[in-house]
Scaffold this active site. Structure first.
Site, short mmCIF file in Angstrom:
data_model
loop_
_atom_site.label_atom_id
_atom_site.label_comp_id
_atom_site.label_asym_id
_atom_site.label_seq_id
_atom_site.Cartn_x
_atom_site.Cartn_y
_atom_site.Cartn_z
N TRP A 61 0.72 -1.07 0.21
CA TRP A 61 0.08 0.12 0.12
C TRP A 61 1.11 1.49 0.08
O TRP A 61 2.62 1.25 -0.06
CB TRP A 61 -1.23 0.01 1.21
CG TRP A 61 -0.43 -0.17 2.60
CD1 TRP A 61 0.39 -0.41 2.67
CD2 TRP A 61 -1.19 0.19 3.37
NE1 TRP A 61 0.75 -0.15 4.18
CE2 TRP A 61 -0.48 0.14 4.55
CE3 TRP A 61 -2.61 0.11 4.01
CZ2 TRP A 61 -0.96 0.04 6.10
CZ3 TRP A 61 -3.06 0.49 4.89
CH2 TRP A 61 -2.32 0.06 6.17
N ASN A 62 0.10 2.54 -0.46
CA ASN A 62 1.28 3.96 -0.43
C ASN A 62 0.14 4.58 -0.43
O ASN A 62 -0.88 4.56 0.62
CB ASN A 62 0.87 4.26 -2.03
CG ASN A 62 1.64 3.45 -2.68
OD1 ASN A 62 2.97 2.99 -2.55
ND2 ASN A 62 0.79 2.24 -3.51
N HIS A 69 -6.61 19.40 -7.69
CA HIS A 69 -6.54 20.36 -9.37
C HIS A 69 -5.04 19.59 -10.06
O HIS A 69 -4.67 19.71 -10.90
CB HIS A 69 -6.83 21.63 -9.18
CG HIS A 69 -7.74 22.40 -8.37
ND1 HIS A 69 -9.26 22.40 -9.13
CD2 HIS A 69 -8.18 22.44 -7.16
CE1 HIS A 69 -10.19 22.70 -8.15
NE2 HIS A 69 -9.08 23.10 -7.05
N HIS A 73 -9.65 16.11 -13.03
CA HIS A 73 -10.43 16.36 -11.65
C HIS A 73 -12.12 17.29 -11.88
O HIS A 73 -12.13 18.14 -12.81
CB HIS A 73 -9.28 16.81 -11.46
CG HIS A 73 -9.26 18.64 -11.56
ND1 HIS A 73 -8.12 18.70 -12.60
CD2 HIS A 73 -9.62 20.00 -11.01
CE1 HIS A 73 -8.15 20.09 -12.99
NE2 HIS A 73 -9.36 20.71 -12.61
N ASP A 75 -13.70 20.24 -10.50
CA ASP A 75 -13.46 22.01 -9.44
C ASP A 75 -15.18 22.38 -8.99
O ASP A 75 -15.54 22.52 -9.78
CB ASP A 75 -13.98 22.84 -11.02
CG ASP A 75 -11.98 23.19 -11.55
OD1 ASP A 75 -11.00 22.35 -11.36
OD2 ASP A 75 -11.89 23.93 -12.58
N HIS A 79 -13.76 26.83 -5.09
CA HIS A 79 -12.52 26.99 -5.98
C HIS A 79 -12.79 28.89 -6.24
O HIS A 79 -10.79 28.74 -6.54
CB HIS A 79 -11.84 26.86 -6.80
CG HIS A 79 -11.07 26.34 -7.62
ND1 HIS A 79 -9.79 25.81 -7.02
CD2 HIS A 79 -10.22 26.45 -9.08
CE1 HIS A 79 -8.70 26.18 -7.95
NE2 HIS A 79 -9.17 26.56 -9.77
N HIS A 206 -13.77 29.98 -14.62
CA HIS A 206 -13.60 29.52 -13.70
C HIS A 206 -14.51 31.06 -12.66
O HIS A 206 -15.22 30.46 -11.59
CB HIS A 206 -12.13 30.36 -12.87
CG HIS A 206 -11.02 28.87 -13.12
ND1 HIS A 206 -10.92 28.86 -14.23
CD2 HIS A 206 -11.15 27.91 -12.48
CE1 HIS A 206 -9.86 27.72 -14.71
NE2 HIS A 206 -10.01 26.63 -12.87
MN MN Z 1 -9.03 22.98 -11.21
#
Ligand code: MN
Length: 256
Positions: A61-62, A69, A73, A75, A79, A206
């Site tokens: 495992w990690n 972002h 992904h 938003d 954001h 955005h």
């Molecule tokens: Mn983004």
């Protein structure tokens, strides 16, 4: 419920296909670059905890470190400063994570001009050909940009700054304030054009979409495998409390 039973049958028989719109998430995944005076997002990094060894004889495992972002992904409205009092990523209603999508193909224009921006005229022409935009749905902008898999290709920067496609401020305002959509999805590292720092307002996708409680999806791939209309998107950002976004697995259901 007959609808879900029919869906399961269609998935098993292949009449409905699941198309993965998610780019691989790893240390080499391209990331957004802001002007150097600003804080920068992290690339994705794995930190091994154990791998069937002294640290854990039967298990691998990690831990991982990533920007919210980074890679494919989602938003969330908070954001951007225009949406700062709106939903964080954990508050996005689950019902909005399964939604119809239409695909506006501007890949030919972008091939000729990496700074190409989608305007109201392009959206109007799409509606004239394909019908109204879906209520509560996504507008996915197919630019061909996902073929660029290295940092340099993706950002496409020269002395004038980054060059990548996006949407005009007027069109972004219309999508945010007047369209029936819940958001837009792109193949680039962010929803705005590379040159959008010079737009009015700056970074209009955005600013307008998130300010109106809508969403963005970035770094999508395989948009060429979707029809112009009729796909259903399943998006799965992590439920990060207070988060501004999250890497997401994005799947499309497509009738074959
Ligand atoms: Mn983004």
């Amino acid at each position: 419920m007959a609808v879900l039973a029919d869906l399961v049958t269609a998935l098993r028989s292949g009449t409905v296909e699941v198309v993965d719109l998610t780019a691989p998430l790893g240390a080499d995944t391209p990331i957004l670059e802001l002007p150097e005076q600003f804080g920068q997002t992290a690339s994705f990094q794995l930190e091994e905890i154990s791998r069937y060894d002294d640290r854990g004889p039967a298990w691998y495992w990690n831990n991982f470190r990533t920007g919210e972002h980074t890679g494919t992904h989602f938003d969330a409205p908070n954001h951007w400063v225009s949406g700062k009092d709106r939903d964080d990523i954990s508050a996005v209603p689950a019902g909005r994570l399964v939604a119809p999508a239409v695909v506006l193909d501007v890949s030919a224009q972008v091939a000729a001009d990496p700074d190409f921006v989608i305007t109201r005229e392009h959206v109007d022409a799409f509606v004239a050909e394909h019908g109204p935009l879906p209520e509560g749905g996504w507008l996915l902008c197919r630019t061909g940009w996902s073929a660029r898999t290295t940092q340099a290709e993706m950002i496409n920067k020269d002395d004038d700054g980054p060059h990548s496609p996006g949407m005009s401020a007027d069109c972004a305002r219309w999508v945010a304030e007047e369209s029936p959509l819940i958001g837009m999805g792109v193949e680039t590292v962010g929803t705005d054009a590379g040159a959008a720092g010079t737009f009015d307002p700056m970074y209009p996708c955005h600013s307008f979409l998130l300010g109106n409680g809508k969403y963005g999806l970035a770094q999508l791939t395989n948009l060429d495998r979707l029809p112009a209309t009729g796909a259903v998107l399943v998006t799965s950002p992590l439920k990060i409390v207070g988060g501004s976004g999250s890497p997401a697995r994005v799947l499309a259901l497509v009738e074959c």
